[in-house]
Write a protein that holds these residues in place. Sequence first.
Motif, PDB file in Angstrom:
ATOM      1  N   TYR A   1       0.826  -1.199   0.000  1.00  0.00           N
ATOM      2  CA  TYR A   1       0.000   0.000   0.000  1.00  0.00           C
ATOM      3  C   TYR A   1       0.862   1.250   0.000  1.00  0.00           C
ATOM      4  CZ  TYR A   1      -3.591  -3.324   1.529  1.00  0.00           C
ATOM      5  OH  TYR A   1      -4.451  -4.387   1.622  1.00  0.00           O
TER       6      TYR A   1
ATOM      7  N   ALA B   1      -5.880   5.848  -5.885  1.00  0.00           N
ATOM      8  CA  ALA B   1      -6.579   4.855  -5.077  1.00  0.00           C
ATOM      9  C   ALA B   1      -6.594   3.492  -5.765  1.00  0.00           C
ATOM     10  CB  ALA B   1      -8.004   5.315  -4.790  1.00  0.00           C
ATOM     11  N   GLU B   2      -6.741   3.482  -7.082  1.00  0.00           N
ATOM     12  CA  GLU B   2      -6.763   2.214  -7.811  1.00  0.00           C
ATOM     13  C   GLU B   2      -5.399   1.545  -7.833  1.00  0.00           C
ATOM     14  OE1 GLU B   2      -8.493   3.271 -11.560  1.00  0.00           O
ATOM     15  OE2 GLU B   2     -10.553   3.187 -10.765  1.00  0.00           O
ATOM     16  N   HIS B   3      -4.360   2.288  -7.453  1.00  0.00           N
ATOM     17  CA  HIS B   3      -3.017   1.721  -7.307  1.00  0.00           C
ATOM     18  C   HIS B   3      -2.659   1.591  -5.822  1.00  0.00           C
ATOM     19  CE1 HIS B   3      -2.818   2.675 -11.584  1.00  0.00           C
ATOM     20  NE2 HIS B   3      -1.808   1.841 -11.654  1.00  0.00           N
ATOM     21  N   ARG B   4      -3.692   1.307  -5.024  1.00  0.00           N
ATOM     22  CA  ARG B   4      -3.541   0.991  -3.593  1.00  0.00           C
ATOM     23  C   ARG B   4      -2.950   2.132  -2.774  1.00  0.00           C
ATOM     24  NH1 ARG B   4      -2.079  -5.300  -2.243  1.00  0.00           N
ATOM     25  NH2 ARG B   4      -4.063  -6.168  -2.978  1.00  0.00           N
ATOM     26  N   THR B   5      -3.319   3.343  -3.126  1.00  0.00           N
ATOM     27  CA  THR B   5      -2.969   4.487  -2.287  1.00  0.00           C
ATOM     28  C   THR B   5      -4.159   4.821  -1.402  1.00  0.00           C
ATOM     29  OG1 THR B   5      -1.492   5.406  -3.982  1.00  0.00           O
ATOM     30  CG2 THR B   5      -2.249   6.902  -2.251  1.00  0.00           C
TER      31      THR B   5
ATOM     32  N   TRP C   1     -13.337   7.105  -2.415  1.00  0.00           N
ATOM     33  CA  TRP C   1     -11.924   6.717  -2.452  1.00  0.00           C
ATOM     34  C   TRP C   1     -11.004   7.782  -1.863  1.00  0.00           C
ATOM     35  CZ3 TRP C   1     -15.018   7.584  -6.719  1.00  0.00           C
ATOM     36  CH2 TRP C   1     -14.751   8.720  -7.476  1.00  0.00           C
TER      37      TRP C   1
ATOM     38  N   ASP D   1     -10.394  12.512 -10.713  1.00  0.00           N
ATOM     39  CA  ASP D   1      -9.809  11.476 -11.561  1.00  0.00           C
ATOM     40  C   ASP D   1      -8.395  11.127 -11.109  1.00  0.00           C
ATOM     41  OD1 ASP D   1     -12.091  11.350 -13.113  1.00  0.00           O
ATOM     42  OD2 ASP D   1     -11.328  12.694 -14.674  1.00  0.00           O
TER      43      ASP D   1
ATOM     44  N   GLU E   1      -7.102  11.448  -8.043  1.00  0.00           N
ATOM     45  CA  GLU E   1      -7.130  10.714  -6.785  1.00  0.00           C
ATOM     46  C   GLU E   1      -7.691   9.305  -6.972  1.00  0.00           C
ATOM     47  OE1 GLU E   1      -7.428  14.568  -3.778  1.00  0.00           O
ATOM     48  OE2 GLU E   1      -9.225  13.365  -4.157  1.00  0.00           O
ATOM     49  N   ARG E   2      -8.621   9.131  -7.927  1.00  0.00           N
ATOM     50  CA  ARG E   2      -9.100   7.782  -8.229  1.00  0.00           C
ATOM     51  C   ARG E   2      -7.951   6.928  -8.786  1.00  0.00           C
ATOM     52  NH1 ARG E   2     -14.264   5.784 -10.006  1.00  0.00           N
ATOM     53  NH2 ARG E   2     -14.990   7.907 -10.430  1.00  0.00           N
ATOM     54  N   LEU E   3      -7.143   7.519  -9.658  1.00  0.00           N
ATOM     55  CA  LEU E   3      -5.984   6.808 -10.194  1.00  0.00           C
ATOM     56  C   LEU E   3      -5.078   6.330  -9.069  1.00  0.00           C
ATOM     57  CD1 LEU E   3      -3.948   6.018 -12.476  1.00  0.00           C
ATOM     58  CD2 LEU E   3      -3.085   8.356 -12.331  1.00  0.00           C
TER      59      LEU E   3
END
Length: 276
Positions: free
Chosen positions: A65, A166-170, A230, A160, A162-164
């Motif tokens: 993470y 989050a989708e990389h486990r941030t 997210w 967009d 922040e979604r990117l």
Amino acid sequence: MSRTSKDPWLPYRFAGEDAKVSLAAIDPAAKPFSGGSKKQDKERVDALALELDELQNLFYADRRYRLLVVLQGTDTSGKDGTLRAVFGRMSPLGVRTVAWRAPSESERAHDFLWRIHWQVPSAGEFVVFNRSHYEDVLVPVVHGDIDKAEAKRRFAQINDFERLLAEHRTVILKFMLHISKDEQRQRLQERIDDPAKRWKFQRADLDDRKHWDDFQRAYERAIRATATPWAPWIVVPADSKTHRNLMIATALRAALKSLDLRYPDDDPAVASIKVQ
């Protein structure tokens, strides 16, 4: 998150399900997580800081993470104090702070998120933003440098972006440190009166103070537009420094505890080694 009366975060956490965010409805002097006295709250923060140090060590060892903490707030709201109290016990290994200033000429030549993406956390890393990309939807709006249409585009781009992440486990935690105008007045005066703190005072702080109501409205719009599942926002009543730290440390611990953190699998060959 279900918004029931039993939820202690009810008035403070925004994750996209709210039609309206009103800072005027949130008392900056509130202490919803207080254990009683200032001394008790400080003791709880100290205990939480030690626990967070252990969790950060596990987070760093796990490496699955990333953690991004955003600290936003008006001048004197306590971003530096939060860093010392909540993150100060952690090892420098795997923890990094980025203090954002006005963009340079080179940075302005790119899109407003270009410089931000360079500083996001890597695997296993904690990164704390002291101010952030949200400055680009607050200051320019209040000063009239961008119009409503451009602000709306930037809100969408932030979501967009922040979604990117989050989708990389941030894991993204965004805190707005909410102080009253009178509390800011007192803290600014303390800076002026104390030679050891006077260097932190800038005359521009007084100019921004004249636009207090405009900044409050800008914060409300930004939170309303970018509070997402997210990347939720937490508005932290921050007139009390100890309670501010307690609330942020509590939220951070809860976020880390919700992850399935674990140490890497042991190498059986290493376990049998005897150091001579």
